[in-house]
Design a protein around this motif. Structure first.
Motif, PDB file in Angstrom:
ATOM      1  N   ASP A  80     -33.447  30.677 -32.888  1.00 13.86           N
ATOM      2  CA  ASP A  80     -33.399  30.386 -31.118  1.00 13.86           C
ATOM      3  C   ASP A  80     -33.903  31.457 -30.149  1.00 13.86           C
ATOM      4  N   ARG A 664     -29.078  33.555 -31.906  1.00 17.03           N
ATOM      5  CA  ARG A 664     -28.625  32.202 -31.934  1.00 17.03           C
ATOM      6  C   ARG A 664     -29.695  31.317 -32.832  1.00 17.03           C
ATOM      7  N   SER A 665     -29.117  30.393 -33.710  1.00 12.23           N
ATOM      8  CA  SER A 665     -29.935  29.878 -34.761  1.00 12.23           C
ATOM      9  C   SER A 665     -29.271  28.400 -34.745  1.00 12.23           C
ATOM     10  N   SER A 666     -30.048  27.630 -35.264  1.00 11.59           N
ATOM     11  CA  SER A 666     -29.782  26.010 -35.467  1.00 11.59           C
ATOM     12  C   SER A 666     -30.246  25.772 -36.760  1.00 11.59           C
ATOM     13  N   PHE A 695     -26.380  24.369 -33.391  1.00 10.92           N
ATOM     14  CA  PHE A 695     -26.431  25.572 -33.075  1.00 10.92           C
ATOM     15  C   PHE A 695     -25.103  26.576 -33.184  1.00 10.92           C
TER      16      PHE A 695
END
Length: 704
Positions: A80, A664-666, A695
């Motif tokens: 993200d 930040r990742s999801s 997330f």
């Protein structure tokens, strides 16, 4: 529904682990782009690549779809947002020092430093006693010479005052103590005694001419000669007595003041001796001598007992209090005796002035009285003889100076040898103006780093060798105090100082001492004055010119050799007895052998540590020791950083060593949102689940 929930929870757990790994991998990739030129100095600093671009590429590559046909992606990770910050510049002291420690903690030179200290361990007691003895005797020597100089000046004042009267007896009676017989007015009287002897004839002839016309006077010329002679005697006595009065009033008062000042110095010598046994620097020598270091120390055939024995004789340099009382009493007596001389001679002058104007003047008794009192003064203060009080004072003073003549001869020879060393030092200091541009650039970089670290700058002090042998010997021993103090501190804490010094020795060049010596004898200087060949000397001393650091190294090596050789000299000449004679002979021995050591170091590359410890000490080991003596770590680090910047073209003040990244990742949730809705429950927090995706944020830090 139960199985579906656990599938998503398993995916979330795997997602967290995988994201953690990817984050750290991305930070490692970013920090792998270090500056290769700094690596030549064992240092790491981030290079010129874009850290954000490296991080983005690594993260994007990590989530590319699998190339396996019909593969089923369990985790569809999407990145993200990402951010990267760099900090902690290499040019900061704490960062630079930490990297030095990391580079040097496993390297062999650390053991070699301990080996060098081991070499000095057996001579610690010898050097402690030598430094203590030189320190005490040098203080006493200055006080002793000042005291004796004041006493000599007091004697000179007495002598000069007495000398003012040396021509007085010839005006009164010459030769003295002769009977005064009646004489005729045949010649002009030249003494008061002659005037007295011819006084009766003068009166008779004056009466014979008295009342006669001028042309009929028979004795007019004889009477005139007599009056002229008497007038000359009166004037002569006055011209001696008046300056003598002034001399006695001023010079004898000065003599008393000087005797009292000498008495105070004598008391100061007592205080110095009493306090001399408590010397704080001795603790460092004891610490080194008592240390337990790996390896073996060489045997020493010397000891400090001779120096200690010489120091114990220091009380013999103190004068007895009664001497000052006797000297002062003789000055008072001289002043009093002169008062009697002046009184009787003034009375004689009064009588002489009266002889031409009246009859019956008692001139003979006045002459005898003035002659007797003047002769007594001359015997007591002017003429050579056992009754001369000034000579008695001189003999008393000389009786306490039995070895001063030999000591002064030693000092003269020592000064002559020091002049040659100072000449060579001056030759080095004025040796070369080459590389000035490089030194100016280096100074700019040094000042920049000092300002960057908000440290204080201290200008290097010009290398000097004192003209006075005792000052040179004392300064040499202070250098040994600093050296053993540095060794002691190193033993107490094998920390920053050790690593920084070994780092400097490992990565920076030093001059060819043999080439320098060849140049001082008229040979070619070669590259000895170039900056790249004196980096280590610059780190030690900090001069921003081609000759300052080399001159400082030369002077300090000479000082170290002088200290060691003077310690040997105290042993060699301990039987001379008089402590100041022992000191002067030891310093002469030290200077002579230190000069020979400088030649040997240049020609052979090393010199034996001392006459009693047969181990070799090469030039770079001298610098290793001087790094301990000059324990100014902040400026030392700034000098190294300035050299690194000059040699690599890379500014350590701008090279970061620490990176901090946020990602930040999801992933898409398969079952959880629907299940939650079907059972009417609320899932997680709003910032973790958005639009059916889960997330997380991860942070990773990395430091060289």
């Amino acid at each position: 529904m139960f199985v579906a929930i656990f599938i998503d929870y398993a995916r979330i757990a795997a997602f967290k682990v995988q994201t953690e790994r990817m984050t750290h991998a991305a930070m490692r990739s970013v920090m792998s782009a270090y500056d290769t030129s700094l690596r030549e100095y064992g240092l790491f600093g981030y290079g010129d690549s874009s850290g954000d671009a490296i991080m983005a590429k690594v993260l994007n590559d990590s989530v590319k779809p699998s190339s396996v046909k019909d593969g089923f992606p369990i985790l569809d990770i999407q990145w993200d947002t990402t951010s990267l910050s760099m900090e902690r510049e290499l040019g900061r002291y704490d960062i630079f020092n930490r990297q030095i420690q990391e580079d040097m903690k496993y390297r062999a030179p650390v053991d070699f430093t301990l080996e060098v200290i081991n070499r000095f361990k057996p001579m610690s007691d010898e050097m402690k006693e030598a430094a203590h003895t030189v320190d005490l005797l040098k203080k006493l020597q200055k006080l002793y010479d000042k005291r004796e100089e004041l006493l000599d000046e007091a004697i000179v004042n007495q002598t000069e005052s007495a000398e003012k009267l040396k021509n007085l007896p010839k005006l009164i009676m010459d030769p003295p103590s002769q009977p005064i017989y009646e004489e005729m007015l045949e010649e002009t009287p030249e003494t008061a005694a002659e005037a007295a002897a011819r006084y009766a004839d003068y009166l008779n002839k004056q009466r014979a001419d008295e009342g006669l016309p001028f042309r009929e006077q028979q004795y007019i010329l004889e009477l005139a000669r007599y009056r002229t002679g008497v007038s000359n005697v009166v004037t002569g006595i006055s011209m001696i007595i008046q300056p003598a009065l002034q001399a006695h009033q001023t010079k004898l008062e000065e003599a008393q003041s000087k005797i009292e000042e000498a008495r105070k110095i004598n008391e100061e010598m007592k205080r110095v001796i009493a306090e001399g046994e408590n010397r704080s620097q001795n603790a460092s020598y004891d610490n080194v001598g008592n240390s337990n270091l790996p390896g073996t120390s060489p045997a020493s055939t010397g000891s400090g007992s001779e120096a200690k024995s010489t120091r114990s004789l220091a009380s013999e340099l103190v004068r007895a209090d009664s001497l000052f009382d006797q000297l002062k009493a003789r000055v008072v007596s001289q002043n009093s005796d002169f008062g009697n001389v002046r009184r009787d001679n003034m009375e004689l002058n009064n009588q002489l002035r009266s002889v031409t104007g009246m009859s019956g003047v008692p001139i003979k008794p006045a002459v005898r009285q003035a002659s007797q009192i003047t002769e007594r003064y001359m015997d007591t203060y002017v003429r050579n003889g056992p009754a001369n009080l000034i000579q008695q004072s001189k003999q008393q003073l000389e009786s306490g100076r039995g070895s001063d003549a030999q000591r002064k001869a030693n000092d003269k020879e020592s000064k002559g040898k020091l002049k040659e060393v100072k000449r060579i030092l001056s030759q080095i200091q004025n040796g070369s103006s080459g590389s000035m541009d490089a030194f100016k650039q280096l100074e700019e970089y040094y000042n920049t780093n000092i300002a960057f670290n908000e440290a204080s700058r201290e200008d290097a002090k010009k290398a000097e060798i004192a003209d006075d042998p005792y000052d040179s010997g004392s300064e040499a021993m202070k250098g040994m105090d600093s050296l053993f103090g540095g060794m002691s501190g190193l033993l107490d804490s094998l920390g920053d100082e050790l690593f920084q010094n070994e780092y400097a020795l490992a990565y920076f060049n030093s001059m060819d001492f043999g080439q320098l010596f060849t140049w001082t004898e008229g040979g070619d200087a070669g590259d000895v004055f170039k900056l790249e060949n004196q980096e280590l000397e610059y780190i030690v001393y900090g001069f921003h010119n081609p000759s300052g650091n080399i001159a400082a190294a030369y002077a300090e090596i000479f000082g170290m050799r002088l200290a060691i050789r003077t310690a040997e000299g105290l042993i060699e000449h301990s039987k001379l007895g008089n402590p100041l004679l022992v000191l002067s002979a030891a310093i002469l021995y030290g200077i002579t052998n230190a000069i020979a050591d400088m030649v040997k170091l240049a020609k052979e590359g090393s010199v034996e540590l001392s006459k009693y410890i047969k181990v070799k000490l090469p030039y770079r080991d001298h610098l290793r020791l001087f790094l301990l003596m000059h324990s100014n770590n902040e400026r030392k680090m700034s000098r190294m950083l300035a050299l690194i910047r000059l040699n690599t073209g890379v500014n350590p003040d701008e090279k970061q060593t620490y990176a901090s990244g946020n990602m930040r990742s999801s992933i898409k949730l398969w079952f959880l949102p629907g299940v939650v809705r079907s059972i009417g429950a609320v899932m997680g927090s709003a910032d973790q689940v958005e639009g059916g995706r889960f997330f997380i944020e991860r942070k990773a830090d990395y430091s060289y």
